[in-house]
Enzyme design. Structure first.
Site, PDB file in Angstrom:
ATOM      1  N   MET A  31       0.839  -1.205   0.000  1.00  0.00           N
ATOM      2  CA  MET A  31       0.000   0.000   0.000  1.00  0.00           C
ATOM      3  C   MET A  31       0.874   1.256   0.000  1.00  0.00           C
ATOM      4  SD  MET A  31      -3.426  -0.914   2.046  1.00  0.00           S
ATOM      5  CE  MET A  31      -2.833  -0.647   3.703  1.00  0.00           C
ATOM      6  N   HIS A  38       9.060  -3.524   3.517  1.00  0.00           N
ATOM      7  CA  HIS A  38       8.660  -3.730   2.119  1.00  0.00           C
ATOM      8  C   HIS A  38       9.891  -4.075   1.263  1.00  0.00           C
ATOM      9  CE1 HIS A  38       5.471  -0.713   3.429  1.00  0.00           C
ATOM     10  NE2 HIS A  38       4.739  -1.727   3.023  1.00  0.00           N
ATOM     11  N   GLY A 148       4.783 -10.403   3.895  1.00  0.00           N
ATOM     12  CA  GLY A 148       5.548 -10.347   5.142  1.00  0.00           C
ATOM     13  C   GLY A 148       4.859 -11.114   6.265  1.00  0.00           C
ATOM     14  N   VAL A 177      10.710  -7.317   9.730  1.00  0.00           N
ATOM     15  CA  VAL A 177      11.829  -6.375   9.877  1.00  0.00           C
ATOM     16  C   VAL A 177      11.463  -5.397  10.989  1.00  0.00           C
ATOM     17  CG1 VAL A 177      13.220  -4.620   8.725  1.00  0.00           C
ATOM     18  CG2 VAL A 177      12.437  -6.618   7.448  1.00  0.00           C
ATOM     19  N   SER A 186       6.217  -0.443  10.228  1.00  0.00           N
ATOM     20  CA  SER A 186       4.862  -0.370   9.688  1.00  0.00           C
ATOM     21  C   SER A 186       4.659   1.042   9.159  1.00  0.00           C
ATOM     22  CB  SER A 186       3.847  -0.650  10.804  1.00  0.00           C
ATOM     23  OG  SER A 186       2.570  -0.168  10.441  1.00  0.00           O
ATOM     24  N   ARG A 188       2.118   2.629   9.468  1.00  0.00           N
ATOM     25  CA  ARG A 188       1.326   3.339  10.478  1.00  0.00           C
ATOM     26  C   ARG A 188       2.174   3.844  11.651  1.00  0.00           C
ATOM     27  NH1 ARG A 188      -2.871  -0.520   8.789  1.00  0.00           N
ATOM     28  NH2 ARG A 188      -4.606   0.688   7.968  1.00  0.00           N
TER      29      ARG A 188
HETATM   30  P1  AMP Z   1       1.376  -2.998   3.480  1.00  0.00           P
HETATM   31  O1  AMP Z   1       1.933  -1.943   2.584  1.00  0.00           O
HETATM   32  O2  AMP Z   1       1.335  -2.616   4.917  1.00  0.00           O
HETATM   33  O3  AMP Z   1       0.089  -3.582   2.956  1.00  0.00           O
HETATM   34  O4  AMP Z   1       2.416  -4.200   3.440  1.00  0.00           O
HETATM   35  C1  AMP Z   1       2.800  -4.784   2.224  1.00  0.00           C
HETATM   36  C2  AMP Z   1       3.588  -6.039   2.509  1.00  0.00           C
HETATM   37  O5  AMP Z   1       4.738  -5.724   3.289  1.00  0.00           O
HETATM   38  C3  AMP Z   1       2.783  -7.070   3.310  1.00  0.00           C
HETATM   39  O6  AMP Z   1       3.057  -8.364   2.795  1.00  0.00           O
HETATM   40  C4  AMP Z   1       3.338  -6.904   4.701  1.00  0.00           C
HETATM   41  O7  AMP Z   1       3.246  -8.073   5.479  1.00  0.00           O
HETATM   42  C5  AMP Z   1       4.786  -6.565   4.419  1.00  0.00           C
HETATM   43  N1  AMP Z   1       5.389  -5.880   5.560  1.00  0.00           N
HETATM   44  C6  AMP Z   1       4.927  -4.759   6.170  1.00  0.00           C
HETATM   45  N2  AMP Z   1       5.693  -4.455   7.241  1.00  0.00           N
HETATM   46  C7  AMP Z   1       6.653  -5.405   7.316  1.00  0.00           C
HETATM   47  C8  AMP Z   1       7.747  -5.654   8.193  1.00  0.00           C
HETATM   48  N3  AMP Z   1       8.005  -4.861   9.220  1.00  0.00           N
HETATM   49  N4  AMP Z   1       8.522  -6.731   7.960  1.00  0.00           N
HETATM   50  C9  AMP Z   1       8.258  -7.549   6.908  1.00  0.00           C
HETATM   51  N5  AMP Z   1       7.261  -7.372   6.032  1.00  0.00           N
HETATM   52  C10 AMP Z   1       6.453  -6.316   6.233  1.00  0.00           C
END
Ligand code: AMP
Length: 280
Positions: A31, A38, A148, A177, A186, A188
């Site tokens: 996102m 990421h 992730g 991570v 995150s 957020r």
């Molecule tokens: P998002 O943009 O939050 O939807 O995350 C996109 C992808 O990145 C998803 O597969 C998440 O699980 C992964 N992701 C987000 N934060 C982390 C993190 N701290 N460590 C590993 N993968 C992550």
């Protein structure tokens, strides 16, 4: 140069070309508001494939009516330069209307697994996630896709969807991570003020404490969960959404901690809801 494509029609000729070249494509759905979590998915994807395609799409159907869809951080220029540095070939950045045109009404839901853990405060979240992920799989037709472990329930649900719908996409999962103090990265985390950022390490502290207890021989889930509830109650900026010990494969509750038991946490720090997990 990283190539940016905004439409499904624009993606099609590129996809055909990659197929002709027999290139193995890995999709990394995101996102945006990218961080090192990421980018770790991108690095893993690069290792196992010829071509990495990252999607950036803040998916409205996975947000509840009172959630942060409008405010979700969007930082496209920064995202693109990070992806460029990471050697990503193509970024797919569709508009909402491209993914959900007028009249859209077809959703996919992984029924039982979506009724666990995060359902307590995000009842229709995973229906939105599985719908958009299935659409991205159909649009991009990747050989594999990277997710992730940070979103452990999401991984379990997508694995189930792949199996149930006979989708020929290999699922790659990547470890969480973290910041040096243990906070899981995150998008957020940007919402946290200084005091909240400090308080947010409570999630990792609880996970670590639980792991230690298990290593010392504690096997009763209830005892561990009570300890976690107590710690979170003592942190004035934190409010527990849920803490559960579940089977990492099927998310069913475990009264006793066994091999492959997953401790999953969701905690509000101020108004920001953070999730984290650890296999005990
Ligand atoms: P998002 O943009 O939050 O939807 O995350 C996109 C992808 O990145 C998803 O597969 C998440 O699980 C992964 N992701 C987000 N934060 C982390 C993190 N701290 N460590 C590993 N993968 C992550």
């Amino acid at each position: 140069m990283v190539q940016v494509v905004k439409t499904i029609a624009g993606l099609r000729p590129l996809r055909s070309k990659l197929r002709e070249q027999k290139a193995k494509v890995t999709l990394v759905p995101t996102m945006g508001a990218l961080h090192a979590g990421h980018l770790s998915l991108v690095q893993q994807a690069k290792k196992i494939s010829d071509y990495v395609l990252v999607s950036i799409f803040v998916n409205p159907t996975q947000f509840g009516p009172d959630e942060d869809f409008q405010d979700y951080p969007r930082d496209l220029n920064r995202d693109l330069s990070l992806l460029e540095e990471s050697g990503v070939g193509l970024v797919f950045i569709p508009e909402v209307a491209e993914i959900y045109p007028a009249g859209f009404q077809t959703y996919v839901a992984v029924e039982e697994l979506s009724q666990k853990l995060c359902v307590i405060s995000r009842p229709s979240h995973f229906r939105g996630v599985t719908t958009v992920v299935l659409k991205l799989f159909n649009i991009v037709q990747p050989e594999s896709a990277a997710f992730g472990q940070k979103d452990a329930q999401q991984v379990v649900i997508i694995r189930r969807m792949l199996k149930d719908l006979n989708l020929d996409v290999e699922l790659i999962t990547c470890p969480i991570v973290r910041e040096p103090d243990g906070l899981a990265l995150s998008s957020r985390n940007r919402y946290l003020n200084e005091a909240e950022r400090k308080a947010a390490i409570i999630l990792y502290q609880c996970l670590q404490w639980a792991k230690q207890r298990v290593e010392q021989g504690e096997a009763c889930s209830e005892g561990i969960l009570q300890g976690i509830k107590g710690s979170i109650e003592r942190e004035p900026l934190a409010r527990l959404d849920y803490a559960e010990i579940v089977d990492a494969e099927n998310l069913s509750g475990k009264a006793l901690v066994e091999k492959n038991s997953l401790l999953a946490l969701a905690v509000f720090i101020g108004k920001t809801r953070l999730i984290d997990n650890m296999v005990l």
